[in-house]
Design an enzyme around this catalytic site. Structure first.
Site, PDB file in Angstrom:
ATOM      1  N   GLU A   1       0.791  -1.231   0.000  1.00 53.51           N
ATOM      2  CA  GLU A   1       0.000   0.000   0.000  1.00 53.51           C
ATOM      3  C   GLU A   1       0.828   1.288   0.000  1.00 53.51           C
ATOM      4  O   GLU A   1       0.723   2.084   0.925  1.00 53.51           O
ATOM      5  CB  GLU A   1      -0.951  -0.032   1.194  1.00 53.51           C
ATOM      6  CG  GLU A   1      -1.881  -1.209   1.073  1.00 53.51           C
ATOM      7  CD  GLU A   1      -2.935  -1.270   2.147  1.00 53.51           C
ATOM      8  OE1 GLU A   1      -2.594  -1.072   3.323  1.00 53.51           O
ATOM      9  OE2 GLU A   1      -4.098  -1.539   1.823  1.00 53.51           O
TER      10      GLU A   1
ATOM     11  N   GLU B   1      -4.715 -10.290   0.105  1.00 48.51           N
ATOM     12  CA  GLU B   1      -5.482 -10.250   1.355  1.00 48.51           C
ATOM     13  C   GLU B   1      -6.938 -10.529   1.028  1.00 48.51           C
ATOM     14  O   GLU B   1      -7.469  -9.977   0.057  1.00 48.51           O
ATOM     15  CB  GLU B   1      -5.368  -8.879   2.040  1.00 48.51           C
ATOM     16  CG  GLU B   1      -3.974  -8.584   2.546  1.00 48.51           C
ATOM     17  CD  GLU B   1      -3.847  -7.211   3.215  1.00 48.51           C
ATOM     18  OE1 GLU B   1      -4.855  -6.658   3.681  1.00 48.51           O
ATOM     19  OE2 GLU B   1      -2.709  -6.713   3.257  1.00 48.51           O
TER      20      GLU B   1
HETATM   21  C1  GAL Z   1      -5.105  -3.899   4.272  1.00 41.44           C
HETATM   22  C2  GAL Z   1      -3.707  -3.728   4.831  1.00 41.44           C
HETATM   23  C3  GAL Z   1      -3.505  -4.485   6.103  1.00 41.44           C
HETATM   24  C4  GAL Z   1      -4.667  -4.239   7.032  1.00 41.44           C
HETATM   25  C5  GAL Z   1      -5.931  -4.677   6.386  1.00 41.44           C
HETATM   26  C6  GAL Z   1      -7.151  -4.382   7.226  1.00 41.44           C
HETATM   27  O1  GAL Z   1      -5.426  -2.801   3.507  1.00 41.44           O
HETATM   28  O2  GAL Z   1      -2.731  -4.136   3.916  1.00 41.44           O
HETATM   29  O3  GAL Z   1      -2.297  -4.086   6.679  1.00 41.44           O
HETATM   30  O4  GAL Z   1      -4.732  -2.888   7.298  1.00 41.44           O
HETATM   31  O5  GAL Z   1      -6.113  -3.942   5.203  1.00 41.44           O
HETATM   32  O6  GAL Z   1      -7.084  -4.871   8.495  1.00 41.44           O
END
Ligand code: GAL
Length: 982
Positions: free
Chosen positions: A418, A496
């Site tokens: 990010e 993620e």
């Molecule tokens: C993503 C990020 C993580 C965490 C997650 C939400 O955007 O990469 O570090 O923030 O969202 O918990």
């Protein structure tokens, strides 16, 4: 002059980055108790502390490695111990925003700075040529030895080494550590800000002829089964792998038949690299990583990662982890069928990667780089887009790759998390491609993906993921046609997904099914492995798990650091069982005529597994046996019959087949269940609904109305006695204590606010009709919130059925349901069901359905069908932020028991064979009000919810809206249940 901690340079005086590997070089660990003094600004205690003879006797003691903000300060000079937890000086949690003004590369003058001192004795026979290594210091350190400055460094989760001119006998090491530095701008990961020397400090002997750096090139040709090995080193040395008969000089190449390395068969060949004075241990894994035809492959086979995102975390020590904790993580991952880990969002302690090589986990290693907070300046001055930061960024990537290049487990380098876009990403990617052409590179956030070998996103919906799998996704804004075309040809990696915050996530199986359907998708990584809570105590001494909201500081990331599959103390949450099921490497599909075994593994066949079957009748085992399943190769399928004996069923006959490990492995003893499947062979007929007629006399009843075993309050129509049981209810219940996912993300998918705006959490009840007929009792009324005109009209029709009562509920939702401050037209109900108030003596629940853990309509497949028996108190999942929990879907019958109360039995009936239940000692409203588990108090009643349906869990806290099919529609609905006491 720019102060060093505010310079965009990454450091000064450091030795070149190199591989981290165990060797016989002598190491003097400098971990232990140091002297420490915290100062409010970067000037620290002033210039004097580096001096040999400086008097630090009044300073505090400090454990190294540790984060000073998590340590108790006991002044050596006496006085009470002090903890910084909960204060602005202590651990701070932010998600995306910087805790300092956005003014790169400057930091505030308020800059807590820790001065550290250590006096150590050098062993008499120590040879000259010494290196001092810091494995991790957060965020900027300057180092002096015996009064001489050696250098300084930023890059918290990366090692740095300094030449250390030690002297015989007594040496004095002084380190100044700044909480904030230019490095802070590059380390805006969503996590705690935890300063300090938090990884090991070591002194390493480096005599002339020591092997400074080495590079293992171990490739594998899956067509021929040949491994190719070449080891390059900075010093001439001999490579020996006895098992392969290899003995050669560095720079030479050997080709030998080998077994390849993979996460499921982590075959390592141990050997040595020997120079005249040093022997480095080699753990060689042969494997070949390649993207071909838009598919990510290792050793010629596609990989679909079964991944998790892992932060380094311990609730007492933060990102300081001992080896035991790392092993604990890996063992728990392997047992949950996880085969891949993204080291979000920084290189882990090097030992972790050695363990991944050995235990078998694919690693997506991420660099220590995130500049998320620049979003608040419209990405103005974003470091990847500003050439002034180029060296600093390159320094980070270089230190990661050089340190970890020899690990077979590392299959992908991730440049950053990010950090939006910038030319420097091209420089980084090019550097990696030149230095290590054997691994692809990932960068998720640049929509052009020009510096990434993967297309990647976070948290897509199921529909979007499916479209991506088919290469039919929409084109992102702002990219050129050429970029779009290239991106479409790339494999897709889900960095993620499935935000495991609080209760949840749902849909793990749904995501997995889609990933397996498309070769383009090389798997995904659940966010995240462990809750990042910190152990703390309240002012009155009550232990609790601290999260962002417990600290009065702006910005604040709230509770978003409690989003793991494990609680902070590493107890699994119910989600881990669900994940283990979704990630099964072997799928066992049981049918009436046998078992289908799909081997979804990358490399291994199934010969390491024993397949057993069990036949249960209403949960009681009646027969079992071992199945002779011929070894099914990776990617293959096999079918075997199950010799189930004829058995006249009493209850539900379930055939369960389990695949267990046959032998002990490093990560689990023999007998560990890797996969299982079930099939219902026979079910008892569901109890028929008693007949009733609308004819005959009807009467409004007297003070009490009786019907069969039931006595009802004539005014409210509520059941007050069932046989010998005094109870109260049921009332219609349409509310649940919001889960973290029910709160959505900001305004997005914030169902919880809609529920409270529409009053679902404050329903009042009115009874309009209590009418007794010969064979039934009809009660009708309305349940509606304060404030609003909408509500639920209901009729409850009671019928005697032997010693039981059958209740048929009919609900009609009367509008407008839109007249709310939010003007939501789409108000859905979290649940549609009944709530009973029972005596507190009820202590145990037995049921047939899914269990033993909590289940919801979108997360039950990891829980088996069977008979379970649990204490009511153990039905609660102790989420550190109280919320809905402990539901059980697909329940066929439930029995509550307790001392001096008759057993209460609930059954499904014709047309409605199953129901959901929760039982707890507090109401949903109590659960909703509580901030911490210790706020929950026994209300003196047991509250039993029997739901026709409860909505799923989803993962909307950071993710898509809950899929439509897991919601409770607002429509006319009828259902029945049967209640019996005694
Ligand atoms: C993503 C990020 C993580 C965490 C997650 C939400 O955007 O990469 O570090 O923030 O969202 O918990």
């Amino acid at each position: 002059m720019t102060a060093y901690w505010e310079s965009t340079a990454p450091g000064a005086g450091r030795r070149p980055a190199r591989a981290d590997a165990p060797s016989d070089a002598r190491v003097l660990s400098l971990n232990g108790t140091w002297r420490f003094r915290l100062a409010p600004t970067a000037d620290g205690t002033g210039p004097g502390f580096v001096a040999d003879g400086f008097d630090d006797s009044g300073w505090d003691e400090m454990r190294v490695p540790s984060h000073w903000v998590l340590e108790e300060f006991t002044p050596l000079a006496g006085g009470p111990a002090r903890s910084m937890l909960g204060t602005a000086e202590g651990p701070l949690y932010t998600n995306t925003a910087y805790p300092i003004p956005l003014d790169p590369p400057h930091v505030s003058t308020e800059n807590p700075t820790g001065d550290y001192r250590l006096v150590f004795e050098l062993p008499d026979d120590w040879v000259d040529g010494t290196v001092l290594r810091f494995q991790g210091v957060d965020s900027c350190a300057k180092v002096w030895l015996n009064g001489t400055e050696l250098g300084w460094s930023t890059g918290s989760r990366l090692p740095f080494e300094l030449d250390a001119p030690v002297r015989p006998g007594r040496n004095v090491l002084a380190v100044r550590v700044h909480r904030w530095s230019s490095g802070t701008y590059l380390e805006d990961q969503d996590m705690w800000w935890l300063p300090g020397i938090f990884r090991d400090v070591e002194l390493i002997e480096r005599p002339p002829g020591a092997i400074d750096d080495h590079y293992v090139h171990a490739d594998y040709d899956h067509e021929t089964g040949t491994g190719t090995l070449r080891v390059d080193a900075t010093t001439e040395a001999v490579v020996e792998i006895p098992e392969l008969g290899i003995r050669m000089a560095t720079g030479e190449t050997a080709r030998v038949p080998v077994e390849p390395w993979s996460a499921d068969v982590p075959r390592l060949y141990r050997g040595t690299l020997r120079s005249t004075v040093e022997t480095v241990e080699l753990a060689v894994g042969f494997r070949h990583v390649e993207i071909t035809g838009g598919v990510f492959t290792v050793n010629g086979r596609p990989v679909t990662f079964r991944g998790v995102n892992r932060h380094e975390h311990h609730p007492d020590t933060g990102r300081t982890l001992d080896r035991e904790t790392m092993v604990q993580d890996i063992v728990a991952m392997k047992r949950a069928n996880v085969d891949a880990v993204r080291t979000s969002h920084y290189p882990p302690h090097p030992e972790f990667l050695r363990l991944c090589d050995e235990y078998g986990l694919w690693v997506l290693e991420e660099c220590d780089l995130e500049t998320h907070g620049f979003i608040y300046a419209g990405w103005e001055k974003n470091p990847p887009a500003d050439p002034a930061w180029r060296d600093a960024l390159l320094d980070r990537v270089r230190r990661m790759v050089e340190r970890d290049k020899n690990h077979p487990s590392v299959v992908i380098w991730s440049l950053a998390n990010e950090s939006w876009t910038g030319e420097t990403f091209t420089v980084l990617r090019q550097w990696v491609a030149d230095r290590d052409p054997s691994r692809p590179v990932l960068y998720e956030r640049d929509p052009s993906y020009r510096d990434s070998d993967f297309y990647s996103l976070m948290y897509p919906s199921l529909e979007d993921l499916d479209r991506i799998g088919r290469r039919a996704e929409d084109t992102p804004d702002g990219v050129t046609p050429a970029e779009d075309e290239r991106r479409r040809s790339l494999p897709f990696l889900l960095v993620e997904y499935a935000h495991a915050m609080g209760n949840g996530p749902g849909s793990l199986q749904d995501y997995r099914r889609i990933m397996l359907e498309h070769d383009r998708i090389c798997g995904g990584f659940v966010w995240e492995w462990i809750d990042l809570g910190i152990n703390a105590v309240t002012a009155d001494g009550t232990a609790h798990v601290m999260h962002g909201e417990d600290i009065d500081y702006e910005p604040c990331g709230g509770r978003f650091n409690l989003d793991g599959l494990l609680f902070s103390d590493r107890t699994p949450t119910p989600a881990l069982a669900e994940l283990a099921k979704a990630y099964e490497p072997v799928r066992v599909t049981v049918g009436a005529d046998g078992v289908l075994v799909d081997n979804l593994r990358h490399t291994a066949d199934t010969s390491d597994l024993t397949f057993t079957w069990t036949l249960t009748d209403d949960g009681e085992p009646v027969a079992d046996g071992v199945l002779d399943v011929p070894a099914v190769g990776a990617g293959g399928q096999g079918r075997v019959a199950v010799p189930v004996p004829a058995h006249p069923p009493r209850g539900t006959l379930v055939l369960t087949v389990e695949a267990r490990t046959a032998a002990d492995a490093v990560w689990a003893p023999a007998g560990h269940v890797v996969a299982w499947g079930q099939h219902v062979l026979a079910e008892p007929p569901v109890r028929p609904l008693p007949r009733w007629s609308d004819d005959g006399d009807r009467a409004p009843g007297g003070a009490d109305v009786t019907l069969g075993p039931g006595t009802f309050d004539a005014a409210t129509g509520r059941l007050v006695r069932l046989g010998d049981l005094a109870l109260d209810g049921p009332v219609l219940d349409v509310h649940r204590a919001p889960t973290e996912n029910d709160h959505g993300q900001g305004d997005l998918n914030d169902l919880a606010s809609v529920w409270s705006a529409t009053g679902l959490d404050r329903m009042l009840h009115r009874t309009d009709l209590v009418e007794r007929a010969d064979d039934h009792l009809r009660v009708a009324g309305r349940t509606a919130p304060t404030t609003h005109a909408h509500g639920v009209d209901w009729t409850m029709l009671w019928q005697p059925d032997g010693a039981a009562l059958v209740l048929t509920v009919e609900v009609e939702l009367t509008g407008p349901w839109a007249d709310t401050p939010h003007r939501h037209r789409d108000i859905l109900l979290p649940r549609l069901g009944l709530r009973l108030s029972l005596p507190s003596a009820y202590a145990r629940a037995r049921w047939f359905g899914r269990g033993p853990g909590e289940t919801y309509v979108d997360s039950f497949e990891g829980s088996r069908l069977g008979t379970f028996d649990r204490a009511v108190d153990d039905l609660q999942t102790p989420y550190p932020v109280p919320q809905e929990n402990g539901n059980h879907v697909q329940t066929r019958w439930l029995e509550l028991t307790g001392k001096d109360v008759p057993p209460l039995r609930v059954d499904g009936v014709e047309g409605y064979p199953t129901f959901d239940f929760t039982a707890r000692r507090w109401t949903s409203q109590d659960l909703q009000r509580a901030r911490k588990p210790h706020d929950l108090r026994d209300s003196g009643r047991v509250w039993l919810n029997l739901d026709h349906r409860q909505q799923g869990i989803g993962s909307a806290s950071v993710g898509p809206a809950l899929p439509e099919r897991y919601r409770v529609p607002r429509e006319r609905t009828t259902w029945s249940v049967r209640l019996q006491a005694g």
